[in-house]
Motif scaffolding. Structure first.
Motif, PDB file in Angstrom:
ATOM      1  N   LEU A 123       0.839  -1.202   0.000  1.00  0.00           N
ATOM      2  CA  LEU A 123       0.000   0.000   0.000  1.00  0.00           C
ATOM      3  C   LEU A 123       0.869   1.244   0.000  1.00  0.00           C
ATOM      4  O   LEU A 123       1.924   1.277   0.623  1.00  0.00           O
ATOM      5  N   GLY A 124       0.390   2.292  -0.658  1.00  0.00           N
ATOM      6  CA  GLY A 124       1.113   3.530  -0.604  1.00  0.00           C
ATOM      7  C   GLY A 124       0.643   4.521  -1.671  1.00  0.00           C
ATOM      8  O   GLY A 124      -0.204   4.176  -2.505  1.00  0.00           O
ATOM      9  N   PRO A 125       1.193   5.713  -1.617  1.00  0.00           N
ATOM     10  CA  PRO A 125       2.077   6.223  -0.568  1.00  0.00           C
ATOM     11  C   PRO A 125       1.346   6.332   0.774  1.00  0.00           C
ATOM     12  O   PRO A 125       0.264   6.889   0.838  1.00  0.00           O
ATOM     13  N   MET A 126       1.942   5.780   1.800  1.00  0.00           N
ATOM     14  CA  MET A 126       1.337   5.708   3.122  1.00  0.00           C
ATOM     15  C   MET A 126       2.303   6.273   4.153  1.00  0.00           C
ATOM     16  O   MET A 126       3.438   5.826   4.275  1.00  0.00           O
ATOM     17  N   GLY A 127       1.830   7.291   4.894  1.00  0.00           N
ATOM     18  CA  GLY A 127       2.671   7.914   5.904  1.00  0.00           C
ATOM     19  C   GLY A 127       2.686   7.146   7.205  1.00  0.00           C
ATOM     20  O   GLY A 127       2.464   5.936   7.243  1.00  0.00           O
ATOM     21  N   PHE A 128       2.902   7.858   8.300  1.00  0.00           N
ATOM     22  CA  PHE A 128       3.102   7.221   9.597  1.00  0.00           C
ATOM     23  C   PHE A 128       2.033   7.640  10.602  1.00  0.00           C
ATOM     24  O   PHE A 128       2.288   7.751  11.799  1.00  0.00           O
ATOM     25  N   GLY A 129       0.814   7.885  10.117  1.00  0.00           N
ATOM     26  CA  GLY A 129      -0.257   8.299  11.004  1.00  0.00           C
ATOM     27  C   GLY A 129      -0.091   9.739  11.449  1.00  0.00           C
ATOM     28  O   GLY A 129       0.800  10.466  10.999  1.00  0.00           O
ATOM     29  N   GLY A 130      -0.965  10.180  12.348  1.00  0.00           N
ATOM     30  CA  GLY A 130      -0.885  11.558  12.821  1.00  0.00           C
ATOM     31  C   GLY A 130      -1.190  12.532  11.704  1.00  0.00           C
ATOM     32  O   GLY A 130      -2.223  12.439  11.058  1.00  0.00           O
ATOM     33  N   VAL A 131      -0.264  13.446  11.437  1.00  0.00           N
ATOM     34  CA  VAL A 131      -0.500  14.457  10.402  1.00  0.00           C
ATOM     35  C   VAL A 131       0.463  14.322   9.233  1.00  0.00           C
ATOM     36  O   VAL A 131       0.633  15.239   8.451  1.00  0.00           O
ATOM     37  N   THR A 132       1.120  13.156   9.094  1.00  0.00           N
ATOM     38  CA  THR A 132       1.971  12.951   7.925  1.00  0.00           C
ATOM     39  C   THR A 132       1.093  12.712   6.706  1.00  0.00           C
ATOM     40  O   THR A 132       0.027  12.102   6.790  1.00  0.00           O
ATOM     41  N   GLY A 134      -0.293  11.364   3.048  1.00  0.00           N
ATOM     42  CA  GLY A 134      -0.417  10.057   2.441  1.00  0.00           C
ATOM     43  C   GLY A 134      -1.263  10.158   1.192  1.00  0.00           C
ATOM     44  O   GLY A 134      -1.963  11.145   0.968  1.00  0.00           O
ATOM     45  N   GLY A 135      -1.211   9.142   0.376  1.00  0.00           N
ATOM     46  CA  GLY A 135      -2.010   9.122  -0.835  1.00  0.00           C
ATOM     47  C   GLY A 135      -1.279   9.719  -2.021  1.00  0.00           C
ATOM     48  O   GLY A 135      -0.202  10.302  -1.888  1.00  0.00           O
ATOM     49  N   LEU A 136      -1.889   9.574  -3.174  1.00  0.00           N
ATOM     50  CA  LEU A 136      -1.323  10.065  -4.429  1.00  0.00           C
ATOM     51  C   LEU A 136      -2.210  11.181  -4.962  1.00  0.00           C
ATOM     52  O   LEU A 136      -3.424  11.011  -5.086  1.00  0.00           O
ATOM     53  N   LEU A 137      -1.614  12.329  -5.245  1.00  0.00           N
ATOM     54  CA  LEU A 137      -2.375  13.450  -5.791  1.00  0.00           C
ATOM     55  C   LEU A 137      -2.813  13.132  -7.217  1.00  0.00           C
ATOM     56  O   LEU A 137      -1.991  12.802  -8.069  1.00  0.00           O
ATOM     57  N   ILE A 138      -4.128  13.226  -7.480  1.00  0.00           N
ATOM     58  CA  ILE A 138      -4.635  12.958  -8.829  1.00  0.00           C
ATOM     59  C   ILE A 138      -5.395  14.153  -9.397  1.00  0.00           C
ATOM     60  O   ILE A 138      -5.768  14.159 -10.568  1.00  0.00           O
ATOM     61  N   ASP A 139      -5.621  15.177  -8.578  1.00  0.00           N
ATOM     62  CA  ASP A 139      -6.330  16.370  -9.045  1.00  0.00           C
ATOM     63  C   ASP A 139      -5.896  17.545  -8.168  1.00  0.00           C
ATOM     64  O   ASP A 139      -5.576  17.363  -6.998  1.00  0.00           O
ATOM     65  N   GLY A 140      -5.887  18.744  -8.738  1.00  0.00           N
ATOM     66  CA  GLY A 140      -5.503  19.929  -7.974  1.00  0.00           C
ATOM     67  C   GLY A 140      -4.012  20.208  -7.995  1.00  0.00           C
ATOM     68  O   GLY A 140      -3.459  20.755  -7.034  1.00  0.00           O
ATOM     69  N   PHE A 141      -3.361  19.875  -9.093  1.00  0.00           N
ATOM     70  CA  PHE A 141      -1.906  20.058  -9.182  1.00  0.00           C
ATOM     71  C   PHE A 141      -1.503  21.532  -9.180  1.00  0.00           C
ATOM     72  O   PHE A 141      -0.330  21.853  -8.975  1.00  0.00           O
ATOM     73  N   GLY A 165       0.269  -1.819 -11.977  1.00  0.00           N
ATOM     74  CA  GLY A 165      -0.763  -2.747 -11.504  1.00  0.00           C
ATOM     75  C   GLY A 165      -1.460  -2.333 -10.226  1.00  0.00           C
ATOM     76  O   GLY A 165      -2.377  -3.018  -9.756  1.00  0.00           O
ATOM     77  N   PHE A 166      -1.058  -1.196  -9.639  1.00  0.00           N
ATOM     78  CA  PHE A 166      -1.717  -0.723  -8.418  1.00  0.00           C
ATOM     79  C   PHE A 166      -3.150  -0.284  -8.741  1.00  0.00           C
ATOM     80  O   PHE A 166      -3.427   0.267  -9.812  1.00  0.00           O
ATOM     81  N   THR A 167      -4.052  -0.515  -7.805  1.00  0.00           N
ATOM     82  CA  THR A 167      -5.427  -0.047  -7.916  1.00  0.00           C
ATOM     83  C   THR A 167      -5.782   0.787  -6.698  1.00  0.00           C
ATOM     84  O   THR A 167      -5.105   0.717  -5.666  1.00  0.00           O
ATOM     85  N   LYS A 168      -6.851   1.553  -6.797  1.00  0.00           N
ATOM     86  CA  LYS A 168      -7.238   2.478  -5.727  1.00  0.00           C
ATOM     87  C   LYS A 168      -7.619   1.723  -4.455  1.00  0.00           C
ATOM     88  O   LYS A 168      -8.376   0.769  -4.483  1.00  0.00           O
ATOM     89  N   TYR A 169      -7.101   2.198  -3.333  1.00  0.00           N
ATOM     90  CA  TYR A 169      -7.422   1.651  -2.013  1.00  0.00           C
ATOM     91  C   TYR A 169      -8.546   2.445  -1.373  1.00  0.00           C
ATOM     92  O   TYR A 169      -9.483   1.891  -0.817  1.00  0.00           O
ATOM     93  N   LEU A 170      -8.457   3.769  -1.446  1.00  0.00           N
ATOM     94  CA  LEU A 170      -9.507   4.642  -0.945  1.00  0.00           C
ATOM     95  C   LEU A 170      -9.305   6.039  -1.508  1.00  0.00           C
ATOM     96  O   LEU A 170      -8.250   6.354  -2.067  1.00  0.00           O
ATOM     97  N   ASP A 171     -10.323   6.887  -1.352  1.00  0.00           N
ATOM     98  CA  ASP A 171     -10.241   8.290  -1.762  1.00  0.00           C
ATOM     99  C   ASP A 171     -10.017   9.175  -0.540  1.00  0.00           C
ATOM    100  O   ASP A 171     -10.668   8.992   0.498  1.00  0.00           O
ATOM    101  N   ASN A 172      -9.117  10.133  -0.666  1.00  0.00           N
ATOM    102  CA  ASN A 172      -8.934  11.195   0.322  1.00  0.00           C
ATOM    103  C   ASN A 172      -9.252  12.525  -0.347  1.00  0.00           C
ATOM    104  O   ASN A 172      -8.880  12.741  -1.508  1.00  0.00           O
ATOM    105  N   PHE A 173      -9.906  13.413   0.389  1.00  0.00           N
ATOM    106  CA  PHE A 173     -10.271  14.707  -0.171  1.00  0.00           C
ATOM    107  C   PHE A 173      -9.744  15.832   0.716  1.00  0.00           C
ATOM    108  O   PHE A 173      -9.677  15.705   1.947  1.00  0.00           O
TER     109      PHE A 173
END
Length: 313
Positions: A123-132, A134-141, A165-173
């Motif tokens: 899984l990734g990009p995945m940070g270390f919890g808290g306020v680090t 995570g995720g991949l930017l796909i809009d709003g560059f 071959g990676f697929t979406k794990y979840l959406d972050n907004f």
């Protein structure tokens, strides 16, 4: 032009400068990327971050003709896997030029690393919890990253990552809210009525010392409300202490909102001055000049970042 994946053993490794510098080269002419401080990156690579008290990971650099062309950090976060009942490896600090071969080699190295530890997913990009971030930017560059609390990457990252071959794990907004925004009348009246009864209170702080006194209670609420979310996990005490110390360095007590019910902390909202412009000028280096710029930006910026909100049911 063969590619070679090199391990970055520690900050004394010949590969260490490459791991640190390659994103600066990739985003050289980009106005939106915000670099991490090099001394903080050194902490990770020397495995002195509290994450490594319970988990393991390795840092890799992709080299071509003695020049760095990509990097990746792959790790198994045992506390994340325990929280979410998974057996997954994660990747972070992923950067590469617009080159399919480089991306494939980095992810192949990460998968080999994961398989050796009997992980069944990556899984990734995945940070270390808290306020680090995570995720991949796909809009709003066109928008600048929110300090290092949010990922920023080139559009081509998605192309190469999905091609592997990676697929979406979840959406972050993330959202922008103008300072002129107001609560709907009905909601505001309800909130005012609750506060008027006296059982609910919004604490006000004048100093970081006052914030420090309630830190443990706020962390407790964080664990209860957010630790099971996909980007978080049950943080250890050393990790919590590290996050509190890091946040207090940039916190304005007036922007930290704590809600109590009958004297017990039940909710929080973290607001921060956006220091991204100063961090960009620092270019990863913590010097007297960069410290001055950060202090100046603290007073100068007209942006506030809200990163972290939770309330007990």
């Amino acid at each position: 032009m063969a590619l070679d994946i090199q391990l970055v053993e520690n900050s004394k490794s010949t590969m260490f400068p490459h791991f640190i510098n390659i994103p600066h080269m990739i985003y050289k002419n980009n106005d939106q990327w915000v670099p991490w401080f090099h001394n903080e990156m050194k902490l990770f690579i020397d495995k002195k971050h509290p994450l490594f008290l319970h988990s393991d990971g390795d840092f890799f650099v992709a080299m071509r003709n003695n020049s760095p062309v990509g990097r990746i950090f792959v790790f198994e976060n045992t506390m994340y896997n325990k929280t979410h009942n998974m057996k997954s490896a994660h990747f972070y600090f992923i950067d590469f030029y617009d080159d399919r071969e480089v991306a494939n080699c980095l992810f192949s190295a990460a998968i080999d690393w994961a398989k050796k530890r009997h992980c069944n997913s990556l899984l990734g990009p995945m940070g270390f919890g808290g306020v680090t971030g995570g995720g991949l930017l796909i809009d709003g560059f066109e928008h600048r990253a929110s300090m290092t609390m949010m990922m920023y990457n080139h559009p081509y990252y998605r192309v190469h990552i999905e091609a592997f071959g990676f697929t979406k794990y979840l959406d972050n907004f993330s959202f922008y809210l103008p300072s002129t925004a107001q609560l709907p009348d009905g909601l505001k009246q309800t909130a005012d009525a609750l506060l008027a009864k006296g059982e609910f209170k919004v604490l006000k702080f004048k100093s970081k010392k006052e914030l420090q006194k309630v830190a443990d209670d706020v962390i407790h609420v964080f664990m209860k409300t957010l630790s099971d979310h996909a980007g978080n996990y049950e943080l250890t005490k050393p990790e919590c202490d590290y996050i509190v110390k890091s946040l207090l360095q940039v916190a304005n007590p007036e922007l930290i909102k704590i809600i109590t019910y009958k004297g017990t902390i039940i909710g929080f909202l973290f607001g921060f001055h956006d220091l991204s412009a100063a961090l960009q000028k620092a270019d990863g280096k913590l010097t007297p000049l960069s410290i001055y710029r950060i202090i100046r930006e603290y007073k100068k910026t007209n942006w506030i970042l809200v990163n972290g909100m939770g309330i007990l049911p």
